[in-house]
Design a protein around this motif. Structure first.
Motif, short mmCIF file in Angstrom:
data_model
loop_
_atom_site.label_atom_id
_atom_site.label_comp_id
_atom_site.label_asym_id
_atom_site.label_seq_id
_atom_site.Cartn_x
_atom_site.Cartn_y
_atom_site.Cartn_z
N PHE A 75 -39.77 -14.56 4.59
CA PHE A 75 -40.06 -15.13 5.90
C PHE A 75 -39.73 -14.14 7.01
O PHE A 75 -40.51 -13.95 7.94
CB PHE A 75 -39.26 -16.42 6.10
N ARG A 76 -38.60 -13.49 6.89
CA ARG A 76 -38.19 -12.51 7.91
C ARG A 76 -39.16 -11.34 7.99
O ARG A 76 -39.52 -10.89 9.07
CB ARG A 76 -36.78 -12.00 7.60
N ARG A 77 -39.61 -10.86 6.85
CA ARG A 77 -40.43 -9.66 6.80
C ARG A 77 -41.91 -9.90 7.06
O ARG A 77 -42.62 -8.97 7.46
CB ARG A 77 -40.25 -8.97 5.45
N ALA A 78 -42.40 -11.10 6.84
CA ALA A 78 -43.84 -11.38 6.99
C ALA A 78 -44.29 -11.13 8.42
O ALA A 78 -43.61 -11.50 9.37
CB ALA A 78 -44.14 -12.81 6.59
N ARG A 79 -45.45 -10.52 8.55
CA ARG A 79 -45.99 -10.21 9.87
C ARG A 79 -46.84 -11.36 10.43
O ARG A 79 -47.36 -11.27 11.53
CB ARG A 79 -46.83 -8.94 9.77
N SER A 80 -46.96 -12.41 9.70
CA SER A 80 -47.78 -13.55 10.11
C SER A 80 -47.41 -13.99 11.53
O SER A 80 -46.23 -14.12 11.85
CB SER A 80 -47.57 -14.74 9.17
N SER A 81 -48.43 -14.24 12.32
CA SER A 81 -48.15 -14.74 13.68
C SER A 81 -47.85 -16.23 13.64
O SER A 81 -47.23 -16.77 14.56
CB SER A 81 -49.33 -14.45 14.60
N ARG A 82 -48.32 -16.89 12.59
CA ARG A 82 -48.05 -18.32 12.43
C ARG A 82 -47.34 -18.52 11.11
O ARG A 82 -47.94 -18.47 10.04
CB ARG A 82 -49.36 -19.11 12.45
N LYS A 83 -46.02 -18.71 11.19
CA LYS A 83 -45.24 -18.91 9.97
C LYS A 83 -44.17 -19.95 10.23
O LYS A 83 -43.69 -20.09 11.35
CB LYS A 83 -44.65 -17.60 9.47
N ASN A 84 -43.82 -20.67 9.17
CA ASN A 84 -42.83 -21.73 9.29
C ASN A 84 -42.01 -21.78 8.01
O ASN A 84 -42.53 -21.62 6.91
CB ASN A 84 -43.53 -23.08 9.51
#
Length: 81
Positions: free
Chosen positions: A38-47
């Protein structure tokens, strides 16, 4: 030969991301890995959704935990797919 499932997550994991974890850590370290992804993901929409009192295995084996996870996953897939 080694394998790192999170290699390049900062660059490649850009799609919407919903992670569901239990609040109780298990023996295999999956909870730690989920926080790291979760911390590393570049997703602009993450939960990140934490099911209180659940372990990794409870999310697959206990109906009340599965229901909580599905309450997040169903809407996420409906909106994101």
């Amino acid at each position: 030969m080694g394998f790192d499932a999170f290699h390049l997550a900062e660059h490649l994991l850009t799609q919407p991301l919903q992670i569901v974890i239990g609040s109780r850590p298990g023996a295999c370290g999956s909870q730690r890995d989920d926080y790291e992804l979760f911390r590393r993901a570049r997703s602009s929409r993450k939960n990140l959704f934490v099911v209180e009192g659940a372990s990794h295995y409870d999310l697959a084996d206990k109906p009340e935990c599965v229901e909580q996870a599905m309450s997040k996953l169903g809407p996420f897939f409906k909106e994101s797919l």
